[in-house]
Design a protein around this motif. Sequence first.
Motif, PDB file in Angstrom:
ATOM      1  N   TYR A  10       0.824  -1.217   0.000  1.00 45.03           N
ATOM      2  CA  TYR A  10       0.000   0.000   0.000  1.00 45.03           C
ATOM      3  C   TYR A  10       0.857   1.265   0.000  1.00 45.03           C
ATOM      4  N   LYS A  38      -0.649  -7.582   4.874  1.00 46.83           N
ATOM      5  CA  LYS A  38      -0.794  -8.583   3.820  1.00 46.83           C
ATOM      6  C   LYS A  38       0.495  -8.616   2.991  1.00 46.83           C
ATOM      7  N   ARG A  78      -2.927 -12.115  -2.552  1.00 45.51           N
ATOM      8  CA  ARG A  78      -3.628 -12.557  -3.763  1.00 45.51           C
ATOM      9  C   ARG A  78      -2.835 -13.735  -4.317  1.00 45.51           C
ATOM     10  N   ASN A 108      -8.484 -13.043  -1.208  1.00 42.63           N
ATOM     11  CA  ASN A 108      -8.795 -13.335  -2.618  1.00 42.63           C
ATOM     12  C   ASN A 108      -8.408 -14.765  -3.003  1.00 42.63           C
ATOM     13  N   TRP A 175     -13.594  -6.484   1.517  1.00 40.14           N
ATOM     14  CA  TRP A 175     -12.829  -5.304   1.093  1.00 40.14           C
ATOM     15  C   TRP A 175     -13.615  -4.455   0.095  1.00 40.14           C
ATOM     16  N   SER A 176     -13.296  -3.166   0.081  1.00 40.83           N
ATOM     17  CA  SER A 176     -14.034  -2.186  -0.733  1.00 40.83           C
ATOM     18  C   SER A 176     -15.548  -2.308  -0.534  1.00 40.83           C
ATOM     19  N   PRO A 177     -16.006  -2.264   0.708  1.00 39.56           N
ATOM     20  CA  PRO A 177     -17.432  -2.500   0.967  1.00 39.56           C
ATOM     21  C   PRO A 177     -18.360  -1.375   0.500  1.00 39.56           C
ATOM     22  N   GLN A 179     -17.582   0.354  -2.517  1.00 38.72           N
ATOM     23  CA  GLN A 179     -17.232   0.671  -3.907  1.00 38.72           C
ATOM     24  C   GLN A 179     -18.044  -0.143  -4.907  1.00 38.72           C
ATOM     25  N   ILE A 188     -21.973   5.504  -2.680  1.00 33.36           N
ATOM     26  CA  ILE A 188     -22.688   6.431  -1.791  1.00 33.36           C
ATOM     27  C   ILE A 188     -22.779   7.796  -2.487  1.00 33.36           C
ATOM     28  N   ALA A 212     -23.860   5.342   4.373  1.00 36.47           N
ATOM     29  CA  ALA A 212     -22.688   4.439   4.400  1.00 36.47           C
ATOM     30  C   ALA A 212     -22.827   3.425   5.531  1.00 36.47           C
ATOM     31  N   VAL A 230     -13.225  -0.913   5.853  1.00 34.03           N
ATOM     32  CA  VAL A 230     -13.602   0.354   5.203  1.00 34.03           C
ATOM     33  C   VAL A 230     -12.378   1.260   5.088  1.00 34.03           C
ATOM     34  N   GLY A 231     -12.284   1.965   3.973  1.00 31.29           N
ATOM     35  CA  GLY A 231     -11.196   2.927   3.778  1.00 31.29           C
ATOM     36  C   GLY A 231     -11.751   4.339   3.717  1.00 31.29           C
ATOM     37  N   THR A 232     -11.176   5.241   4.484  1.00 33.60           N
ATOM     38  CA  THR A 232     -11.595   6.643   4.383  1.00 33.60           C
ATOM     39  C   THR A 232     -10.445   7.570   4.748  1.00 33.60           C
ATOM     40  N   MET A 233     -10.451   8.741   4.160  1.00 29.26           N
ATOM     41  CA  MET A 233      -9.480   9.784   4.497  1.00 29.26           C
ATOM     42  C   MET A 233     -10.161  10.867   5.318  1.00 29.26           C
ATOM     43  N   HIS A 237     -16.373  10.563   8.204  1.00 29.53           N
ATOM     44  CA  HIS A 237     -16.849   9.335   7.558  1.00 29.53           C
ATOM     45  C   HIS A 237     -16.556   8.105   8.411  1.00 29.53           C
ATOM     46  N   VAL A 241     -19.405   5.434   9.772  1.00 27.28           N
ATOM     47  CA  VAL A 241     -19.508   3.987   9.517  1.00 27.28           C
ATOM     48  C   VAL A 241     -19.487   3.180  10.813  1.00 27.28           C
TER      49      VAL A 241
HETATM   50  N1  LIG Z   1      -7.377  -7.587  -0.163  1.00 28.53           N
HETATM   51  C1  LIG Z   1      -7.509  -6.823  -1.226  1.00 28.53           C
HETATM   52  O1  LIG Z   1      -7.226  -7.256  -2.353  1.00 28.53           O
HETATM   53  C2  LIG Z   1      -8.012  -5.418  -1.063  1.00 28.53           C
HETATM   54  C3  LIG Z   1      -8.356  -4.678  -2.196  1.00 28.53           C
HETATM   55  C4  LIG Z   1      -8.852  -3.389  -1.999  1.00 28.53           C
HETATM   56  C5  LIG Z   1      -8.991  -2.860  -0.729  1.00 28.53           C
HETATM   57  N2  LIG Z   1      -8.607  -3.618   0.356  1.00 28.53           N
HETATM   58  C6  LIG Z   1      -8.768  -3.091   1.743  1.00 28.53           C
HETATM   59  O2  LIG Z   1     -10.073  -2.579   1.887  1.00 28.53           O
HETATM   60  C7  LIG Z   1     -10.001  -1.231   2.373  1.00 28.53           C
HETATM   61  C8  LIG Z   1     -11.174  -0.434   1.867  1.00 28.53           C
HETATM   62  O3  LIG Z   1     -11.192  -0.443   0.462  1.00 28.53           O
HETATM   63  P1  LIG Z   1     -11.430   0.850  -0.420  1.00 28.53           P
HETATM   64  O4  LIG Z   1     -10.892   2.050   0.243  1.00 28.53           O
HETATM   65  O5  LIG Z   1     -11.004   0.489  -1.787  1.00 28.53           O
HETATM   66  O6  LIG Z   1     -13.020   0.906  -0.505  1.00 28.53           O
HETATM   67  P2  LIG Z   1     -14.213   1.413   0.421  1.00 28.53           P
HETATM   68  O7  LIG Z   1     -13.861   1.468   1.841  1.00 28.53           O
HETATM   69  O8  LIG Z   1     -15.369   0.594  -0.001  1.00 28.53           O
HETATM   70  O9  LIG Z   1     -14.492   2.838  -0.186  1.00 28.53           O
HETATM   71  C9  LIG Z   1     -13.698   3.939   0.048  1.00 28.53           C
HETATM   72  C10 LIG Z   1     -14.442   5.124  -0.526  1.00 28.53           C
HETATM   73  O10 LIG Z   1     -15.639   5.304   0.222  1.00 28.53           O
HETATM   74  C11 LIG Z   1     -15.666   6.618   0.746  1.00 28.53           C
HETATM   75  N3  LIG Z   1     -16.227   6.551   2.096  1.00 28.53           N
HETATM   76  C12 LIG Z   1     -15.739   5.920   3.185  1.00 28.53           C
HETATM   77  N4  LIG Z   1     -16.518   6.100   4.243  1.00 28.53           N
HETATM   78  C13 LIG Z   1     -17.543   6.866   3.818  1.00 28.53           C
HETATM   79  C14 LIG Z   1     -18.681   7.429   4.465  1.00 28.53           C
HETATM   80  N5  LIG Z   1     -18.925   7.202   5.753  1.00 28.53           N
HETATM   81  N6  LIG Z   1     -19.517   8.191   3.753  1.00 28.53           N
HETATM   82  C15 LIG Z   1     -19.295   8.426   2.437  1.00 28.53           C
HETATM   83  N7  LIG Z   1     -18.224   7.934   1.779  1.00 28.53           N
HETATM   84  C16 LIG Z   1     -17.360   7.172   2.458  1.00 28.53           C
HETATM   85  C17 LIG Z   1     -14.244   7.088   0.788  1.00 28.53           C
HETATM   86  O11 LIG Z   1     -14.175   8.476   0.633  1.00 28.53           O
HETATM   87  P3  LIG Z   1     -13.551   9.406   1.815  1.00 28.53           P
HETATM   88  O12 LIG Z   1     -12.093   9.131   1.858  1.00 28.53           O
HETATM   89  O13 LIG Z   1     -13.900  10.784   1.370  1.00 28.53           O
HETATM   90  O14 LIG Z   1     -14.253   9.006   3.070  1.00 28.53           O
HETATM   91  C18 LIG Z   1     -13.645   6.383  -0.448  1.00 28.53           C
HETATM   92  O15 LIG Z   1     -13.930   7.134  -1.604  1.00 28.53           O
HETATM   93  C19 LIG Z   1      -8.636  -0.743   1.882  1.00 28.53           C
HETATM   94  O16 LIG Z   1      -8.195   0.351   2.653  1.00 28.53           O
HETATM   95  C20 LIG Z   1      -7.802  -1.979   2.078  1.00 28.53           C
HETATM   96  O17 LIG Z   1      -7.416  -2.070   3.438  1.00 28.53           O
HETATM   97  C21 LIG Z   1      -8.138  -4.871   0.205  1.00 28.53           C
END
Ligand SMILES: NC(=O)c1ccc[n+]([C@@H]2O[C@H](COP(=O)([O-])OP(=O)(O)OC[C@H]3O[C@@H](n4cnc5c(N)ncnc54)[C@H](OP(=O)(O)O)[C@@H]3O)[C@@H](O)[C@H]2O)c1
Length: 266
Positions: A10, A38, A78, A108, A175-177, A179, A188, A212, A230-233, A237, A241
């Motif tokens: 990462y 990982k 992976r 995966n 992951w990416s819950p 997206q 969202i 969310a 969940v990923g957020t900056m 947010h 969650v």
């Molecule tokens: N094992 C794997 O192959 C794999 C692959 C991908 C990801 N991952 C893991 O999964 C984590 C999360 O994945 P991800 O970041 O891709 O997807 P995610 O958590 O589904 O989505 C992140 C997106 O959602 C937004 N978001 C988060 N909380 C929110 C809220 N409360 N309200 C509105 N929007 C919100 C974020 O924007 P803001 O930043 O503006 O909140 C960002 O644009 C990663 O950090 C990583 O640890 C693992």
Amino acid sequence: MNFFDNATCYGSDEAETRFGDAFALTGIKREDVIIQSKVGLCFERNEFDWTKENILSSVDDSLRRMKLDYLDAVLLHRPDLIFDPEEVAQAFDELEQSGKVRHFGVSNVPTLQMELLKKYVKQPLVFNQLQLSLEQSQLIDQALYVNNKTTDMSIDRDNGTLDYCRLNDITIQAWSPLQYGMFEGSFIDSPKFPQLNQALQELGDKYGVSKAAIAIAWILRHPAKMQAIVGTMNPKHLIDVCAAADVELTHHEWYQLYLAAGKFLP
Ligand SMILES: NC(=O)c1ccc[n+]([C@@H]2O[C@H](COP(=O)([O-])OP(=O)(O)OC[C@H]3O[C@@H](n4cnc5c(N)ncnc54)[C@H](OP(=O)(O)O)[C@@H]3O)[C@@H](O)[C@H]2O)c1
């Protein structure tokens, strides 16, 4: 919320370094949090690598970058297409014996590869981190249409990984819950998903939480007792969650959301 998911890949090595710097500033006790990393996804070399040498050196790198003595869990990120399960077993044994890693898992990884690993690896595989969101719900969909050939929803893309994990007490981490697609963005507030956003809003109003939080509650409602990664900056947010943990959607509401995400029942 006390669980942090990292990976050697990462942000190159930047994410773990920054996590380590930030964690040291918080004064939080190490034993009060669960830190996972990982290994095996090597973007810089353009390959996936589950060799013993790479697993061991990646864990050492993660510990150094995060300034930690041990990881609570390490996942194979992976599938390495040419992995040798005996080598993985040796690496896991060394990591366990040295106290550098407490629990092991995969990400995966489909059913038969987990079986292959289990033939050699002594430690239980406690996690499988898999793609799952309301929009990307293939993990769940395939059971619905079984052998029907009129829809792609019947395609078994992972050889029954969801049920395999449930049968073998492997906790699924979604992951990416939030997206859609493969990193295409969050659904969202996206104008591409009006029906889903309306359903999320209605239930959010009912439970007094954000859209969310409802989307995450949909994952937590599954009886497989999954975790949502969940990923957020955005700190707001993050707080939003967290509220998902206090929402218990009804059986009917789970289906309402599933259908609002564009799925259809036979
Ligand atoms: N094992 C794997 O192959 C794999 C692959 C991908 C990801 N991952 C893991 O999964 C984590 C999360 O994945 P991800 O970041 O891709 O997807 P995610 O958590 O589904 O989505 C992140 C997106 O959602 C937004 N978001 C988060 N909380 C929110 C809220 N409360 N309200 C509105 N929007 C919100 C974020 O924007 P803001 O930043 O503006 O909140 C960002 O644009 C990663 O950090 C990583 O640890 C693992």
